[in-house]
Design an enzyme around this catalytic site. Structure first.
Site, PDB file in Angstrom:
ATOM      1  N   LYS A   1     -26.511   0.515  -6.069  1.00 58.60           N
ATOM      2  CA  LYS A   1     -25.213   0.380  -5.399  1.00 58.60           C
ATOM      3  C   LYS A   1     -24.112   1.020  -6.245  1.00 58.60           C
ATOM      4  CE  LYS A   1     -22.802  -3.634  -5.921  1.00 58.60           C
ATOM      5  NZ  LYS A   1     -21.408  -3.445  -6.341  1.00 58.60           N
ATOM      6  N   ASN A   2     -24.126   0.750  -7.551  1.00 59.86           N
ATOM      7  CA  ASN A   2     -23.020   1.204  -8.414  1.00 59.86           C
ATOM      8  C   ASN A   2     -23.141   2.665  -8.827  1.00 59.86           C
ATOM      9  OD1 ASN A   2     -21.965  -1.274  -8.076  1.00 59.86           O
ATOM     10  ND2 ASN A   2     -22.456  -2.041 -10.105  1.00 59.86           N
TER      11      ASN A   2
ATOM     12  N   ARG B   1     -12.950  -3.303  -3.947  1.00 59.30           N
ATOM     13  CA  ARG B   1     -11.945  -2.981  -4.972  1.00 59.30           C
ATOM     14  C   ARG B   1     -12.292  -1.719  -5.746  1.00 59.30           C
ATOM     15  NH1 ARG B   1     -12.026  -7.753  -3.866  1.00 59.30           N
ATOM     16  NH2 ARG B   1     -10.117  -8.889  -3.371  1.00 59.30           N
TER      17      ARG B   1
ATOM     18  N   CYS C   1     -10.065 -10.447  -7.711  1.00 60.85           N
ATOM     19  CA  CYS C   1     -11.153 -10.932  -6.854  1.00 60.85           C
ATOM     20  C   CYS C   1     -11.781 -12.137  -7.557  1.00 60.85           C
ATOM     21  CB  CYS C   1     -12.175  -9.831  -6.640  1.00 60.85           C
ATOM     22  SG  CYS C   1     -13.040  -9.409  -8.140  1.00 60.85           S
TER      23      CYS C   1
ATOM     24  N   ARG D   1      -9.077  -7.406 -12.163  1.00 63.98           N
ATOM     25  CA  ARG D   1      -9.397  -6.039 -11.732  1.00 63.98           C
ATOM     26  C   ARG D   1      -8.179  -5.092 -11.813  1.00 63.98           C
ATOM     27  NH1 ARG D   1     -14.313  -6.583  -9.108  1.00 63.98           N
ATOM     28  NH2 ARG D   1     -14.831  -4.518  -9.883  1.00 63.98           N
ATOM     29  N   PRO D   2      -7.508  -5.011 -12.977  1.00 55.80           N
ATOM     30  CA  PRO D   2      -6.350  -4.104 -13.104  1.00 55.80           C
ATOM     31  C   PRO D   2      -6.777  -2.634 -12.977  1.00 55.80           C
ATOM     32  CG  PRO D   2      -7.018  -4.915 -15.238  1.00 55.80           C
ATOM     33  CD  PRO D   2      -7.853  -5.652 -14.243  1.00 55.80           C
ATOM     34  N   ILE D   3      -5.790  -1.765 -12.737  1.00 53.98           N
ATOM     35  CA  ILE D   3      -6.108  -0.331 -12.646  1.00 53.98           C
ATOM     36  C   ILE D   3      -5.252   0.486 -13.606  1.00 53.98           C
ATOM     37  CG2 ILE D   3      -6.932  -0.467 -10.249  1.00 53.98           C
ATOM     38  CD1 ILE D   3      -4.202   0.738  -9.394  1.00 53.98           C
ATOM     39  N   ASP D   4      -4.690  -0.164 -14.627  1.00 53.36           N
ATOM     40  CA  ASP D   4      -3.788   0.538 -15.560  1.00 53.36           C
ATOM     41  C   ASP D   4      -4.469   1.728 -16.248  1.00 53.36           C
ATOM     42  OD1 ASP D   4      -5.260  -1.715 -16.699  1.00 53.36           O
ATOM     43  OD2 ASP D   4      -4.334  -1.143 -18.598  1.00 53.36           O
ATOM     44  N   LEU D   5      -5.743   1.596 -16.569  1.00 59.27           N
ATOM     45  CA  LEU D   5      -6.443   2.698 -17.265  1.00 59.27           C
ATOM     46  C   LEU D   5      -6.634   3.888 -16.323  1.00 59.27           C
ATOM     47  CD1 LEU D   5      -9.153   0.626 -19.181  1.00 59.27           C
ATOM     48  CD2 LEU D   5      -6.913   1.367 -20.001  1.00 59.27           C
TER      49      LEU D   5
ATOM     50  N   ASP E   1     -23.146  -7.724 -15.117  1.00 59.63           N
ATOM     51  CA  ASP E   1     -23.650  -8.036 -13.770  1.00 59.63           C
ATOM     52  C   ASP E   1     -24.927  -8.863 -13.801  1.00 59.63           C
ATOM     53  OD1 ASP E   1     -22.618  -4.842 -12.352  1.00 59.63           O
ATOM     54  OD2 ASP E   1     -21.511  -6.658 -12.863  1.00 59.63           O
TER      55      ASP E   1
ATOM     56  N   ARG F   1     -23.885  -7.974  -0.034  1.00 60.87           N
ATOM     57  CA  ARG F   1     -23.042  -6.833  -0.428  1.00 60.87           C
ATOM     58  C   ARG F   1     -23.810  -5.927  -1.383  1.00 60.87           C
ATOM     59  NH1 ARG F   1     -18.100  -8.288  -3.495  1.00 60.87           N
ATOM     60  NH2 ARG F   1     -18.339  -6.071  -3.873  1.00 60.87           N
TER      61      ARG F   1
HETATM   62  C1  EPZ Z   1     -17.944  -1.502 -12.409  1.00 57.93           C
HETATM   63  O1  EPZ Z   1     -16.728  -2.151 -12.050  1.00 57.93           O
HETATM   64  C2  EPZ Z   1     -19.022  -2.093 -11.514  1.00 57.93           C
HETATM   65  N1  EPZ Z   1     -18.718  -1.785 -10.113  1.00 57.93           N
HETATM   66  C3  EPZ Z   1     -19.063  -3.615 -11.718  1.00 57.93           C
HETATM   67  O2  EPZ Z   1     -20.111  -4.135 -10.902  1.00 57.93           O
HETATM   68  C4  EPZ Z   1     -19.412  -3.880 -13.195  1.00 57.93           C
HETATM   69  O3  EPZ Z   1     -19.398  -5.268 -13.426  1.00 57.93           O
HETATM   70  C5  EPZ Z   1     -18.369  -3.196 -14.096  1.00 57.93           C
HETATM   71  O4  EPZ Z   1     -18.290  -1.785 -13.788  1.00 57.93           O
HETATM   72  C6  EPZ Z   1     -18.709  -3.342 -15.583  1.00 57.93           C
HETATM   73  O5  EPZ Z   1     -19.955  -2.770 -15.834  1.00 57.93           O
HETATM   74  C7  EPZ Z   1     -19.044  -0.556  -9.644  1.00 57.93           C
HETATM   75  O6  EPZ Z   1     -19.541   0.295 -10.359  1.00 57.93           O
HETATM   76  C8  EPZ Z   1     -18.750  -0.306  -8.189  1.00 57.93           C
HETATM   77  P1  EPZ Z   1     -14.635  -1.726 -15.414  1.00 57.93           P
HETATM   78  P2  EPZ Z   1     -15.303  -1.620 -12.647  1.00 57.93           P
HETATM   79  O7  EPZ Z   1     -13.472  -0.887 -15.029  1.00 57.93           O
HETATM   80  O8  EPZ Z   1     -15.333  -0.146 -12.755  1.00 57.93           O
HETATM   81  C9  EPZ Z   1     -10.946  -3.859 -17.426  1.00 57.93           C
HETATM   82  C10 EPZ Z   1     -21.085  -5.607  -9.337  1.00 57.93           C
HETATM   83  O9  EPZ Z   1     -21.302  -6.828  -9.364  1.00 57.93           O
HETATM   84  N2  EPZ Z   1     -10.096  -2.793 -16.846  1.00 57.93           N
HETATM   85  O10 EPZ Z   1     -15.684  -1.140 -16.301  1.00 57.93           O
HETATM   86  O11 EPZ Z   1     -14.232  -2.256 -11.849  1.00 57.93           O
HETATM   87  C11 EPZ Z   1     -11.474  -4.804 -16.348  1.00 57.93           C
HETATM   88  O12 EPZ Z   1     -10.522  -5.805 -16.048  1.00 57.93           O
HETATM   89  C12 EPZ Z   1     -19.755  -5.066  -9.853  1.00 57.93           C
HETATM   90  O13 EPZ Z   1     -21.888  -4.742  -8.918  1.00 57.93           O
HETATM   91  C13 EPZ Z   1      -8.755  -2.731 -17.217  1.00 57.93           C
HETATM   92  O14 EPZ Z   1      -8.275  -3.539 -18.004  1.00 57.93           O
HETATM   93  O15 EPZ Z   1     -15.354  -2.271 -14.098  1.00 57.93           O
HETATM   94  C14 EPZ Z   1     -12.697  -5.375 -17.013  1.00 57.93           C
HETATM   95  O16 EPZ Z   1     -12.292  -6.431 -17.865  1.00 57.93           O
HETATM   96  C15 EPZ Z   1     -18.823  -6.172 -10.314  1.00 57.93           C
HETATM   97  N3  EPZ Z   1      -7.983  -1.746 -16.674  1.00 57.93           N
HETATM   98  C16 EPZ Z   1     -13.215  -4.224 -17.897  1.00 57.93           C
HETATM   99  O17 EPZ Z   1     -12.131  -3.285 -17.985  1.00 57.93           O
HETATM  100  C17 EPZ Z   1      -8.480  -0.817 -15.804  1.00 57.93           C
HETATM  101  O18 EPZ Z   1      -7.725   0.076 -15.365  1.00 57.93           O
HETATM  102  C18 EPZ Z   1     -14.427  -3.496 -17.321  1.00 57.93           C
HETATM  103  O19 EPZ Z   1     -14.084  -3.093 -16.021  1.00 57.93           O
HETATM  104  C19 EPZ Z   1      -9.846  -0.910 -15.428  1.00 57.93           C
HETATM  105  C20 EPZ Z   1     -10.640  -1.902 -15.972  1.00 57.93           C
END
Ligand code: EPZ
Length: 417
Positions: A22-23, A93, A117, A122-126, A306, A398
């Site tokens: 999925k990912n 998201r 969620c 789930r911030p998007i600042d990065l 996960d 999902r």
């Molecule tokens: C991906 O989510 C996966 N989803 C998630 O799987 C997985 O848990 C996660 O990576 C970590 O491996 C998909 O690939 C579709 P991140 P993503 O950005 O990209 C922080 C599942 O169950 N962060 O690596 O959203 C964030 O809050 C899902 O299949 C910021 O601070 O994860 C978290 O603490 C759930 N600012 C950490 O980084 C940002 O701009 C890791 O998040 C982005 C993220």
């Protein structure tokens, strides 16, 4: 019909083929928006997250088909949208990583803030910081953002956190930006390498995926391609943990042992046999209590967040006391009160769970509120004494393709009610 009835106990046996990830599929679908031709992805499971992403592509005027034999074809030749629709983005998201492809192709993009969620903020600042590094002008408006990428150009980007989604978003934006880009402290998850492979098959020039430094040479356009995504390491890990907790012997075909090593190492330490084949993996669970194993989630190649919830179910019936630490997301223990209803002895403080292993769990009426917590409750019910009614199957579906059918094939007494 949103419930499972699971009659627990009894070892697993049999073999199944692991579905495609999925990912990996989700970012590959996002990348297809950038192609001026058709992109075909093979063996894609028709799970809810994939369907949601296909609906978003349709709103961008992509022609999309998903055949019975799991082939997805996206023709973005006539694509013209700029906006990620807020209602669909709330369902998915991670669709925020469509900003990069839309900007790469159309140089303008709009999206609502995805919002938090059940597992965290789930911030998007990065994502936004990296896009600004690429000289994208971003203005904020009521609950959303407007991106102007007409002057986008290559840049050196440093990610504060190795975010998977931000790495993918920025790889895709940079692929069609003028000049060279480097992403440092990039996420190293295997799904990133899948995205690099598709982008290069489309005519992109990306290297370094799987390491913390990814280099991208921008090109003028990307064309159609075809690709088969990697096996789903999280689905495979979930089945491995089901066998570890219930006992028995199962074989997972098309499992990638390398991707699963973080879990394999933990299971071997706990006394579970894991045998790696060329393109398969066999798990032999003795079914007797294992020793409780402490664990901390980390970005790849550490233990995957996960699989934290499914792993916690196994610890709940292991010998001893251990501490599980969730370092990636803020609230990834929301399903623990449901495990406690089944007899687990777990206390949660912030991002830490202290588990006191019990001899066995008992069936109960429980509810899933998100994907991986739902998988964890399913695993707990498989090993529990007596019957469990698990509500909220829509959350599990999902991310798990034909979950109850494939668990049944491994000997689990599970029905949809
Ligand atoms: C991906 O989510 C996966 N989803 C998630 O799987 C997985 O848990 C996660 O990576 C970590 O491996 C998909 O690939 C579709 P991140 P993503 O950005 O990209 C922080 C599942 O169950 N962060 O690596 O959203 C964030 O809050 C899902 O299949 C910021 O601070 O994860 C978290 O603490 C759930 N600012 C950490 O980084 C940002 O701009 C890791 O998040 C982005 C993220």
């Amino acid at each position: 019909m949103d419930k499972y009835l699971i009659d627990g106990g009894g070892p697993l046996s049999g073999e199944i083929t692991v579905a495609r990830a999925k990912n990996a599929v989700l970012p590959l679908l996002a990348a297809a928006v950038m192609a001026e031709g058709s992109v075909a992805l093979h063996k894609c499971p028709p799970i809810a997250d994939v369907s949601n992403m296909l609906n978003i592509l349709r709103t961008l005027n992509c022609r999309v088909t998903h055949s019975k034999d799991l082939d997805i074809v996206i023709d973005a030749g006539e694509a013209d949208g700029e906006e990620i629709p807020a209602d669909l983005a709330r369902e998915l998201r991670s669709s925020i990583f469509l900003l990069g492809p839309i900007l790469g192709r159309f140089k303008r993009a709009r999206a609502a803030y995805p919002g938090g969620c059940d597992i965290g903020f789930r911030p998007i600042d990065l994502h936004l910081k990296g896009l600004r590094d690429l000289n994208v002008k971003i203005t904020e408006e009521y609950g959303g953002i407007v991106c102007d990428g007409r002057d986008m150009r290559g840049a050196e980007i440093l990610l504060e956190i190795p975010s998977v989604g931000a790495t993918e978003n920025l790889m895709m934006a940079a692929a069609l930006a003028l000049g060279s880009s480097v992403i440092r402290n990039a996420a190293k998850e295997p799904e990133i390498l899948d995205l690099q492979r598709l982008l290069n098959a489309m005519g992109g020039r990306v290297s370094g995926a799987g390491t913390s430094t990814i280099k991208i040479e921008g090109v003028a356009k990307l064309s159609g391609a075809e690709y088969t995504p990697m096996p789903d390491r999280i689905e495979a890990g979930t089945f491995m943990l089901a066998c570890a907790i219930a006992g028995g012997k199962i074989t997972l075909h098309e499992a990638n042992c390398e991707h699963l090593f973080p879990l394999t190492a933990k299971l071997r330490d706990s006394g579970v046999k894991v045998i790696c084949g060329e393109n398969s993996l066999t798990v032999i669970g003795e079914g007797r209590p294992l020793s409780c194993a402490a664990m901390e989630t980390q970005p790849y190649p550490g233990f995957p967040t996960d699989l934290q919830a499914p792993f916690l179910s196994l610890q709940a019936v292991s010998d001893g006391v251990c501490v599980i630490r969730e370092n990636l997301f803020e609230t990834r223990f929301k399903h623990v009160p449901e495990l406690v209803k089944m007899g687990a002895d777990i206390t949660v403080r912030d991002r830490t769970a202290v588990v006191r292993g019990v001899r066995s769990l008992r069936g109960a009426q429980v509810a899933a509120h998100e994907l991986r917590g739902g998988a964890a409750l399913t695993i707990a019910a498989i090993a529990a004494r007596g019957a469990t009614v698990l509500d909220g199957v829509r959350h599990i579906e999902r991310g798990y393709y034909r979950f109850e059918e494939r668990l049944s094939a491994l000997g689990v007494r599970i029905t949809r009610i």
